[in-house]
Design an enzyme around this catalytic site. Structure first.
Site, PDB file in Angstrom:
ATOM      1  N   LYS A  10      16.320  77.094 -14.966  1.00  0.00           N
ATOM      2  CA  LYS A  10      15.971  77.397 -16.313  1.00  0.00           C
ATOM      3  C   LYS A  10      16.232  79.266 -16.147  1.00  0.00           C
ATOM      4  CE  LYS A  10      11.446  78.703 -18.286  1.00  0.00           C
ATOM      5  NZ  LYS A  10       9.812  79.519 -18.297  1.00  0.00           N
ATOM      6  N   GLY A  69       2.558  82.533 -21.598  1.00  0.00           N
ATOM      7  CA  GLY A  69       1.437  83.056 -21.714  1.00  0.00           C
ATOM      8  C   GLY A  69      -0.210  83.294 -22.608  1.00  0.00           C
ATOM      9  N   GLY A  97       4.049  78.945 -24.202  1.00  0.00           N
ATOM     10  CA  GLY A  97       3.099  79.268 -25.159  1.00  0.00           C
ATOM     11  C   GLY A  97       2.263  77.863 -25.608  1.00  0.00           C
TER      12      GLY A  97
END
Lengths: 256, 327
Positions: free
Chosen positions: A95, A156, A184
């Site tokens: 990622k 976050g 989110g």
């Protein structure tokens, strides 16, 4: 779809491994979430095997590991971290996260495309954390990515989908690319909303890890993501401005 | 009466020794350092007796068992009962609300309230005051325990002095991983600074989504800044990033911290089990007492009492891992 670089996932949740009260709670949350993928950060835990004890806990979860480059601010850092991740977890998945702005943790999409190209050329299977910008999405695909992970809102923040219109446009623009809403998510309804847009998975961490009861929240997220996915697959009705009676009015028996 | 050997003179070993001696056991303590030293992670601890604040991100047992700590330590060392002040910058008020929502025994304070408690904190309008919490100086507490033990005839030996004991209590912290495979180390980094121009009287916690910080006054203008929590077993050195984050958080509390001298940099590993709670395990003639994690001074008294009950009365209490022997 829900197939990422040839691997089909049984469950639309990807769950992060940071910030849980303890490894025991982390493990229980994973079990409850049914998540098929665990993301894990390597940047801060350091090289030289210093994070081995924790990484072994992640391996023991028995799910696919998606290492990330969280905390990287430059292409060079991200590429180095990806190399380390491949060694530690023996996976080509990465990622790719390249932070451009300290306060919003907004991705630096220019460096992101550059790093994605380098890593794809080296044989990595890149999951880029990006914005909802369509052109950036195109560039990432051209760089070799076969998955896109646009943000729902800043990492976050728990704000949910800030711009559903843009996420819908992205789904329409890339109908054949697996798409994941990453970051989110705060509430189960946010996860459901992402899946109702036709996304293939949602990736979240803080919403579960920092909930008062992470295990219960993991369960709620699983149910919500599944509900959203099923709802999308069931071909929902179009919203309209006027009521449409479910019983025909004409010919109805007249009741006084 | 049985003879008990305790391995390790960190907070766990010394608390266990103190508790056993107070109940009449014959005890010897063995530590290669010959006493509490920088080799034990309790040397680097914050020394906050803050069960209510810690409960924000810990199991209920921490809240309950930690409440005994203030009284236990008050009998052996100086405990300062000045409470804990928790603050957040305006942009991080969501973190303060969440902290309030998940803790108890505090009252909210506004800008005036904060100024009354800590006149030298800069620019905070919202805070939480945990009046009943306390703090101590870890090194002084370890020294006071050592002194108390030696007055009772218990000295810390560098090698085992006598013949085989009837029972060994292993309190070696992370070093006991050879015997406790599910123990892991959680890296912590801290700084000790001297800022004679700044006067802060009680532990202050600055909430931040990424870089939470606490500062504990040690007296004479000396402050402990802590502490990072990293899932890594590298105890080598502090990273530049951690140092930057710790110092800039302190600077945010009061810019005068910018002029502070950096006295010490501490890096060590907190020993932790998977649930981050301490455990007592008996295997043959050895009892293992370990896993205090970030709650060394807060939970050492509870751990010591659990060891004493098991060792002397064969009583299995909460922290004892009852199934362990059969595994």
């Amino acid at each position: 779809m829900r197939t990422f670089y040839g691997t089909t996932l049984a469950n639309p949740l990807m769950l992060g491994t940071a910030r849980y009260p303890s490894p025991k709670v982390l493990e229980a949350a994973f079990r409850e979430s049914g998540a098929a993928v665990a993301t894990v950060s390597l940047r801060r835990e350091g090289a030289d095997g210093a994070g081995q004890a924790f990484w072994q806990l992640i391996r023991d979860l028995g799910v696919l590991v998606l290492p990330n480059t969280a905390g990287c601010h430059t292409v060079k850092e991200a590429v180095t971290t990806a190399h380390m991740a491949r060694e530690v977890f023996d996976t080509p998945w990465i990622k790719l996260e390249l932070i451009g702005h300290t306060d919003s943790l907004q991705p630096d999409v220019f460096q992101l495309v550059e790093a994605a190209k380098i890593l794809s050329d080296e044989g990595f299977q890149v999951f880029p954390y990006t914005t909802d910008d369509l052109i950036v999405g195109e560039r990432l695909l051209a760089a070799g990515c076969e998955v896109l992970m646009p943000w729902g809102a800043p990492i976050g923040s728990g704000r949910g989908l800030s711009n559903p219109y843009a996420l819908r446009a992205m789904r329409a623009e890339f109908p054949d690319t697996p798409l994941v809403v990453d970051a989110g998510i705060g509430l189960p309804s946010h996860a459901a909303a992402a899946m109702e847009l036709g996304y293939d998975a949602v990736l979240l961490n803080t919403a579960v890890a920092r909930a008062g009861d992470p295990v219960a929240m993991a369960c709620a997220m699983r149910e919500a993501a599944e509900a959203g996915a099923r709802g999308f697959a069931a071909d929902p009705i179009e919203a309209r401005d006027m009521a449409e009676p479910s019983t025909p009015v004409i010919g109805k028996a007249f009741l006084a | 009466m049985s003879r008990i050997r305790i391995l390790g003179a960190g907070v766990a070993g010394l608390a266990v020794a103190t508790e056993l001696v107070s109940r009449g056991a014959e005890v010897e303590v063995v530590d290669p350092g010959g006493g509490p030293t920088a080799a034990s992670c309790s040397w680097w601890a914050g020394g906050m007796l803050a069960p209510f604040c810690e409960y924000e991100n810990a199991e209920e047992a921490v809240l309950r068992l930690g409440q005994a700590a203030k009284h236990w330590w008050g009998r052996v060392t100086q405990v300062t009962e000045a409470g804990t002040l928790v603050v957040a910058h305006r942009r991080d008020l969501a973190d303060l609300r969440q902290f309030a929502h998940r803790t108890e025994r505090f009252h909210s304070v506004d800008a005036d309230g904060i100024r009354k408690l800590e006149p030298e904190l800069f620019g905070f309008d919202h805070g939480l005051f945990f009046e009943s919490e306390a703090h101590l100086s870890p090194r002084r507490a370890l020294e006071d325990l050592t002194t108390k033990l030696s007055s009772q005839g218990v000295f810390i030996e560098t090698t085992p002095a006598r013949s085989e004991p009837d029972l060994t209590v292993d309190c070696r912290g992370f070093a006991a991983r050879d015997a406790l495979p599910d123990l892991r180390g959680v890296k912590g980094e801290m700084l000790v600074i001297r800022a004679p121009d700044v006067s802060i009287k009680r532990p202050v916690r600055l909430l931040h989504p990424r870089i939470p910080l606490y500062i504990v006054p040690r007296g004479d203008g000396v402050y402990m800044l802590g502490a990072t929590m990293i899932e890594s077993e590298d105890r080598g050195r502090i990273t530049a990033r951690s140092m930057l984050e710790l110092l800039s958080s302190a600077y945010a509390l009061n810019p005068a911290f910018g002029e502070a001298e950096v006295l010490e940099i501490g890096v060590d590993l907190r020993p932790a089990f998977p649930d981050n709670l301490p455990k007592v395990r008996r295997r043959g003639d050895t009892i293992y007492a370990n896993g205090l994690y970030r709650h060394g001074f807060l939970l050492a008294p509870a751990l010591a009492m659990a060891v004493a009950e098991l060792a002397l009365n064969d009583k299995v209490t909460e922290l004892v891992d009852a199934d362990y022997a059969e595994r």
